[in-house]
Design a protein around this motif. Sequence first.
Motif, mmCIF file in Angstrom:
data_model
loop_
_atom_site.group_PDB
_atom_site.id
_atom_site.type_symbol
_atom_site.label_atom_id
_atom_site.label_comp_id
_atom_site.label_asym_id
_atom_site.label_seq_id
_atom_site.Cartn_x
_atom_site.Cartn_y
_atom_site.Cartn_z
ATOM 1 N N SER A 128 0.711 -1.318 0.323
ATOM 2 C CA SER A 128 0.359 0.182 0.033
ATOM 3 C C SER A 128 0.957 1.410 -0.420
ATOM 4 O O SER A 128 0.188 2.169 -0.676
ATOM 5 C CB SER A 128 -1.529 0.000 1.246
ATOM 6 N N ASN A 129 2.583 1.133 0.471
ATOM 7 C CA ASN A 129 3.113 2.385 0.179
ATOM 8 C C ASN A 129 4.491 2.207 -0.751
ATOM 9 O O ASN A 129 5.402 2.399 -0.388
ATOM 10 C CB ASN A 129 3.418 2.453 1.752
ATOM 11 N N ALA A 130 4.091 1.224 -1.833
ATOM 12 C CA ALA A 130 4.516 1.078 -2.593
ATOM 13 C C ALA A 130 5.627 2.169 -3.250
ATOM 14 O O ALA A 130 5.519 3.257 -3.456
ATOM 15 C CB ALA A 130 4.102 0.027 -3.624
ATOM 16 N N PRO A 131 6.823 1.812 -3.726
ATOM 17 C CA PRO A 131 7.615 3.556 -4.263
ATOM 18 C C PRO A 131 7.390 4.055 -5.587
ATOM 19 O O PRO A 131 6.245 2.812 -5.944
ATOM 20 C CB PRO A 131 8.735 2.490 -4.327
ATOM 21 N N THR A 132 7.158 5.012 -5.253
ATOM 22 C CA THR A 132 6.066 5.658 -6.941
ATOM 23 C C THR A 132 7.736 6.042 -8.075
ATOM 24 O O THR A 132 8.528 5.830 -7.428
ATOM 25 C CB THR A 132 5.829 6.638 -6.752
ATOM 26 N N PRO A 133 7.458 6.045 -9.278
ATOM 27 C CA PRO A 133 8.078 6.293 -10.146
ATOM 28 C C PRO A 133 9.175 7.005 -10.003
ATOM 29 O O PRO A 133 10.195 7.389 -10.285
ATOM 30 C CB PRO A 133 7.554 6.369 -11.546
#
Length: 660
Positions: free
Chosen positions: A345-350
């Motif tokens: 749910s808090n995965a890294p963004t580009p």
Amino acid sequence: MPVCDLFVRPRAGVFRSCCRTWAPLLAAACSGLVSVQSVFAQAADTPPIDLAMSFRPTQADVDYERVDKADYSKCTIDVERQGKASGWVVSGPEGQILRRFLDTNGDNVVDQWRYYDRGYEIYRDMDTNFNNKVDQSRWLNTGGTRWGIDTNEDGRLDRWKMISAEEATREAILAMASGTASRLERVLVNAEEADQIGLAPPMKKELLANVSGAAEKMRQRVSQTKVIGQGTQWVRFDSSMLMPYVIPADEGKANADMLVYENVMAIVETAGETGFVQIGEVLKVGDAWKLTQIPAPIEGDMLQITDGGVLMQPTSPANQAGMLSQSDITPEMQKLLTDLQQLDSNAPTPQSTAADLARYNSKRVEILSGLLASAQSEDERVQWLTQMIDGLAAAVQTGKYPEGVRQLTAVENDLKQQRPKSKLIPYTAYRRLLADYTVKLQSAMADAEKREELQTWWLEQLKGFVEQYPDADDSADALLQLAITEEFSGNADTAKKWYTQLVDTHPKTDAGARARGALKRLSLEGKSISLSGKGLDGKPISLANYQGKAVLVIFWATWCQPCTEDLPQIKALYDQYRSKGFEIVGVNLDTQRELVAPYIAEHGNSWPHIAQPDGLDGNVAVDFGVISVPTMFLVDKTGKVASNSTSVEDMKELLPELLE
């Protein structure tokens, strides 16, 4: 509705015979003495041009070609018949088609009203149940892909049978600008559509919650923003990905594969100011793309890009738990599932740093390793391992996580020791190869000599993989890459060898089909060629109709820079030799059809074009194994291929000989 207003709406028949003339009936209709329906039902003669041109589409946003009344005298109306279908075709001052009114079922009553722009049909109203009322409307060619159904025949569309992702976002923006909740609801996913694709219950519940209360949410968001207001125009569809993703059914999120656009943004213009509206995920249901949340205008200059909406989240406890019975989930496993859910749910963004990505992937591998250890069946173990492998491979592809290559190598070695017959060994090995190639390519980008050495290394790795795992699913892709690389390097014989091996060992794969086409293309010279398909206007095009002429076949697309660069010389040759029997047939590979007509208008390549809306995956492109554009064939007057890999310089040399 006033009687005269009915002239603008296709309501009734035109072909029933009678000996009356048009003028008195039109006068009576406008005075209210008779209905327009009776005018059309009684009139036998060709209608006057002013009546024919007074018809308008039932839907408002149709940009069709109009003619000034002063030029009506230069227009013509002709009768046309095709089998049991008959009707009138209206042509403009320059001979271009403006309208068609057709009776398709032979009952002497018009049931299709077609509207054109620059000779292309762009919109069609249809009476499919033949009760003299429009119940379907379609946008075509340069008009788009929309196909709407008007169930109660009141002139307002009730649902979309077909609509592209781009047009779905356009409809949503215009709905918000006009405050029309029903228009927005038509492009939002609903419960029936969720059931149609077999969406998993937890995911269905979350998606439907996102789109519930559409009218109130829309009103609130519009009232709190200056990005959308009266007069707002949709400008462009934008996404963090160039093409939709496939979510396979075996992930457990739905009963069927799902096509999804992620992080979709609509670019809009209001009072001369450009703005952005967050659309989120867009899901394909049948032939219609649907929004999975209410659009949210973005205030300020910061674009709110996220990685993974409801559908595109990595497989997580929300859907994995649905694949396990509750009794199978131990407390230890439940904690790991919860940890995984919180992590994803808090995965890294580009925009995240390499350090953020490293921490995320290291933690994810740790959790998945725990789930793997606590799995109670082989299917569960394969499931968690596959997730780990795919996650690591994807992380390396971002260019920020080279450590993933080492971790994939470790997984591969463990599999070889513990499960020497597992199909996951070649699966992991191929993704490790791709990851390793990505890392090496980044370091070699600035050095031509290193890139050449890397290319040699890569070919050797692909050959080794094919030799070691000839029956693996990924061997088809490896063989195709080998063949394409050799063909691009000018080694046609070696390319044929790899294409042939691919056809022999993986005939039923997509790669095998393209390899068959490539072998056909590479051996075309001196052979007759069969090529046909539907043109941009929907009409059939066939090379068989060009017997006695030399023909250049061009596979092209608007996004192909070399295609555009070659055009001036190709047009010059076309102008020079057309009178001597030279023709050109294009095969357009654009998946966004709305881009084609403006391109042709700008660049003047107005010869016939076969439309391939599936691009390089279209049947014609696959049948000839087309792997890049432009690809050109030169065909002689007898229909045989004189050159199967033609350049502009080849044309300059060969055309004088072919046209003697």
